[in-house]
Design a protein around this motif. Sequence first.
Motif, PDB file in Angstrom:
ATOM      1  N   UNK A 265     -20.379  -0.810  -0.692  1.00  0.00           N
ATOM      2  CA  UNK A 265     -20.525   0.347   0.193  1.00  0.00           C
ATOM      3  C   UNK A 265     -19.569   0.248   1.381  1.00  0.00           C
ATOM      4  N   UNK A 266     -19.486  -0.937   1.994  1.00  0.00           N
ATOM      5  CA  UNK A 266     -18.587  -1.123   3.135  1.00  0.00           C
ATOM      6  C   UNK A 266     -17.133  -0.860   2.726  1.00  0.00           C
ATOM      7  N   UNK A 267     -16.726  -1.395   1.573  1.00  0.00           N
ATOM      8  CA  UNK A 267     -15.343  -1.200   1.128  1.00  0.00           C
ATOM      9  C   UNK A 267     -15.070   0.258   0.778  1.00  0.00           C
ATOM     10  N   UNK A 268     -16.063   0.956   0.209  1.00  0.00           N
ATOM     11  CA  UNK A 268     -15.895   2.379  -0.119  1.00  0.00           C
ATOM     12  C   UNK A 268     -15.715   3.198   1.151  1.00  0.00           C
ATOM     13  N   UNK A 269     -16.565   2.937   2.141  1.00  0.00           N
ATOM     14  CA  UNK A 269     -16.464   3.656   3.419  1.00  0.00           C
ATOM     15  C   UNK A 269     -15.106   3.382   4.064  1.00  0.00           C
ATOM     16  N   UNK A 270     -14.643   2.139   3.982  1.00  0.00           N
ATOM     17  CA  UNK A 270     -13.348   1.757   4.542  1.00  0.00           C
ATOM     18  C   UNK A 270     -12.228   2.608   3.952  1.00  0.00           C
ATOM     19  N   UNK A 271     -12.253   2.800   2.626  1.00  0.00           N
ATOM     20  CA  UNK A 271     -11.229   3.609   1.958  1.00  0.00           C
ATOM     21  C   UNK A 271     -11.351   5.078   2.351  1.00  0.00           C
ATOM     22  N   UNK A 320     -10.023  -2.671 -10.938  1.00  0.00           N
ATOM     23  CA  UNK A 320      -8.919  -2.826  -9.979  1.00  0.00           C
ATOM     24  C   UNK A 320      -8.430  -1.474  -9.475  1.00  0.00           C
ATOM     25  N   UNK A 321      -9.025  -0.379  -9.963  1.00  0.00           N
ATOM     26  CA  UNK A 321      -8.661   0.959  -9.499  1.00  0.00           C
ATOM     27  C   UNK A 321      -9.560   1.300  -8.314  1.00  0.00           C
ATOM     28  N   UNK A 322      -8.992   1.519  -7.132  1.00  0.00           N
ATOM     29  CA  UNK A 322      -9.813   1.803  -5.948  1.00  0.00           C
ATOM     30  C   UNK A 322     -10.785   2.959  -6.187  1.00  0.00           C
ATOM     31  N   UNK A 323     -11.976   2.818  -5.651  1.00  0.00           N
ATOM     32  CA  UNK A 323     -13.066   3.775  -5.742  1.00  0.00           C
ATOM     33  C   UNK A 323     -13.642   3.889  -7.156  1.00  0.00           C
ATOM     34  N   UNK A 324     -12.806   4.126  -8.165  1.00  0.00           N
ATOM     35  CA  UNK A 324     -13.323   4.183  -9.540  1.00  0.00           C
ATOM     36  C   UNK A 324     -13.963   2.852  -9.905  1.00  0.00           C
ATOM     37  N   UNK A 325     -13.286   1.755  -9.601  1.00  0.00           N
ATOM     38  CA  UNK A 325     -13.846   0.435  -9.875  1.00  0.00           C
ATOM     39  C   UNK A 325     -15.147   0.203  -9.124  1.00  0.00           C
ATOM     40  N   UNK A 326     -15.249   0.749  -7.912  1.00  0.00           N
ATOM     41  CA  UNK A 326     -16.491   0.596  -7.136  1.00  0.00           C
ATOM     42  C   UNK A 326     -17.640   1.348  -7.784  1.00  0.00           C
ATOM     43  N   UNK A 327     -17.336   2.545  -8.290  1.00  0.00           N
ATOM     44  CA  UNK A 327     -18.373   3.312  -8.988  1.00  0.00           C
ATOM     45  C   UNK A 327     -18.871   2.580 -10.218  1.00  0.00           C
ATOM     46  N   UNK A 328     -17.948   1.985 -10.970  1.00  0.00           N
ATOM     47  CA  UNK A 328     -18.330   1.214 -12.150  1.00  0.00           C
ATOM     48  C   UNK A 328     -19.126  -0.020 -11.752  1.00  0.00           C
ATOM     49  N   UNK A 346     -13.363  -5.026  -7.451  1.00  0.00           N
ATOM     50  CA  UNK A 346     -13.525  -3.658  -6.933  1.00  0.00           C
ATOM     51  C   UNK A 346     -13.381  -3.633  -5.412  1.00  0.00           C
ATOM     52  N   UNK A 347     -13.977  -4.610  -4.729  1.00  0.00           N
ATOM     53  CA  UNK A 347     -13.904  -4.666  -3.264  1.00  0.00           C
ATOM     54  C   UNK A 347     -12.467  -4.927  -2.813  1.00  0.00           C
ATOM     55  N   UNK A 348     -11.789  -5.865  -3.469  1.00  0.00           N
ATOM     56  CA  UNK A 348     -10.408  -6.187  -3.096  1.00  0.00           C
ATOM     57  C   UNK A 348      -9.500  -4.969  -3.262  1.00  0.00           C
ATOM     58  N   UNK A 349      -9.659  -4.244  -4.363  1.00  0.00           N
ATOM     59  CA  UNK A 349      -8.811  -3.063  -4.589  1.00  0.00           C
ATOM     60  C   UNK A 349      -9.038  -2.020  -3.501  1.00  0.00           C
ATOM     61  N   UNK A 350     -10.286  -1.852  -3.072  1.00  0.00           N
ATOM     62  CA  UNK A 350     -10.586  -0.911  -1.987  1.00  0.00           C
ATOM     63  C   UNK A 350      -9.947  -1.351  -0.681  1.00  0.00           C
ATOM     64  N   UNK A 352      -7.355  -3.277  -0.197  1.00  0.00           N
ATOM     65  CA  UNK A 352      -5.893  -3.152  -0.267  1.00  0.00           C
ATOM     66  C   UNK A 352      -5.467  -1.711  -0.002  1.00  0.00           C
ATOM     67  N   UNK A 353      -6.146  -0.753  -0.655  1.00  0.00           N
ATOM     68  CA  UNK A 353      -5.807   0.655  -0.447  1.00  0.00           C
ATOM     69  C   UNK A 353      -6.077   1.069   0.998  1.00  0.00           C
ATOM     70  N   UNK A 354      -7.197   0.626   1.557  1.00  0.00           N
ATOM     71  CA  UNK A 354      -7.541   0.987   2.934  1.00  0.00           C
ATOM     72  C   UNK A 354      -6.509   0.440   3.916  1.00  0.00           C
ATOM     73  N   UNK A 355      -6.028  -0.766   3.680  1.00  0.00           N
ATOM     74  CA  UNK A 355      -4.998  -1.360   4.544  1.00  0.00           C
ATOM     75  C   UNK A 355      -3.710  -0.539   4.459  1.00  0.00           C
ATOM     76  N   UNK A 356      -3.327  -0.141   3.250  1.00  0.00           N
ATOM     77  CA  UNK A 356      -2.125   0.678   3.080  1.00  0.00           C
ATOM     78  C   UNK A 356      -2.271   2.024   3.790  1.00  0.00           C
ATOM     79  N   UNK A 357      -3.443   2.617   3.717  1.00  0.00           N
ATOM     80  CA  UNK A 357      -3.687   3.891   4.404  1.00  0.00           C
ATOM     81  C   UNK A 357      -3.661   3.702   5.919  1.00  0.00           C
ATOM     82  N   UNK A 358      -4.154   2.561   6.395  1.00  0.00           N
ATOM     83  CA  UNK A 358      -4.103   2.268   7.829  1.00  0.00           C
ATOM     84  C   UNK A 358      -2.662   2.128   8.304  1.00  0.00           C
TER      85      UNK A 358
END
Length: 374
Positions: A265-271, A320-328, A346-350, A352-358
């Motif tokens: 949940x924390x990683x999903x919110x981060x993304x 390893x796909x952000x968000x989709x992996x979290x749902x799975x 799933x958490x790591x992929x989220x 990584x994407x959140x850091x790139x967006x930041x």
Amino acid sequence: MKHVWAVVKKEFYRFFRDKRMIVTVLLPGLLIYVLYSIMGTVFADKGKIDKDFKPSAYVMNMPAEISETLESVLNLSTETMTEEEAKDKVAAGEMEIAVVFPENLFGQTGADVLVYYNSTKTKSAAAYSIVCAVLEPFKQPVFSINAGGGGDLADDKDVAGNMLSMLVPMLMFALLASACISVAPESIAGEKERGTMATMLVTPIKRVQLAIGKIISLTCFAMLSGLSSFIGVIFSLPKLMGGFIGAETAALYGVGDYFMLLGLIISIVFVIISAFSVMSALAKSVKEASAMITPLMMVIILLGLASMFITANPALGLFAIPLLGSGLAISAVMSFTATGAWVVLAIISNVVLAVLLTVLLTFIFRSEKIMFNK
């Protein structure tokens, strides 16, 4: 009327000149079409089995009169086992079905044939239908099937996990996205609109520090709403499911399960917060930010929905796909099949994407053309 027409022309000119506004108006219709088409396909295909499917089965005391018919539709195990051992294999998903015939079936009337299956497993439920269809012509008045009940080996835990694994990911994605959309536009686009963002940008604070500070604070705010929504969903599910799930649902999961859910949940919110913040920074006003975020929110909910039909042994790469992996991963946790590797990936992929967006948000803050564009 002349003045009314002038106002209409002005608004039309403003709308069609703004490409972002056109996209935000037209994109939801396209996303709804995609969303509903996928949902229709999911529900149409759910439960379908290949026409050449032969269930793995164990049959005890098989009468010679129907042995040829059963052998043509079942992949019979040659292993010797007791009735209880066969039931355990079916319950564990190691075998689709077990059939126990009474001895000398056709030498008596009113006998009961026991057919054990697991209704939460698609193939096992299909195997039960196949066996019932094969035995139907032989039944009356010689025997009945599961007259005493007890053929379905799925326990309350299996049923609850199966239902929750389909419902919770989509609900959580929708609730978390709603929590994020309530704070992200106001925090960045709102400050741009009020002029306070310009004041912050001329202070000695580094743009990357500003971006990180915004993301962290917004993540915390959204987490409070998201966790509250999650708790509400868990405790309302017994009533939502009409009694199929007992009030003791929360007790089915251990401390480790809840820690995995919390991390996800924390990683999903981060993304989501990072993505919404980027959209908000690109917008000129809170209204425009909300319009730009809405299509993205629908995509996020669609990713949560995707976990409903990617349930059978998902490939490791999908996590390893952000968000989709979290749902799975959430679906796997709710169905008691999650592994630590799935959740961590799933958490790591989220993250990584959140850091790139930041990082992207930092570059946007550095662009005077974007940040001071009125």
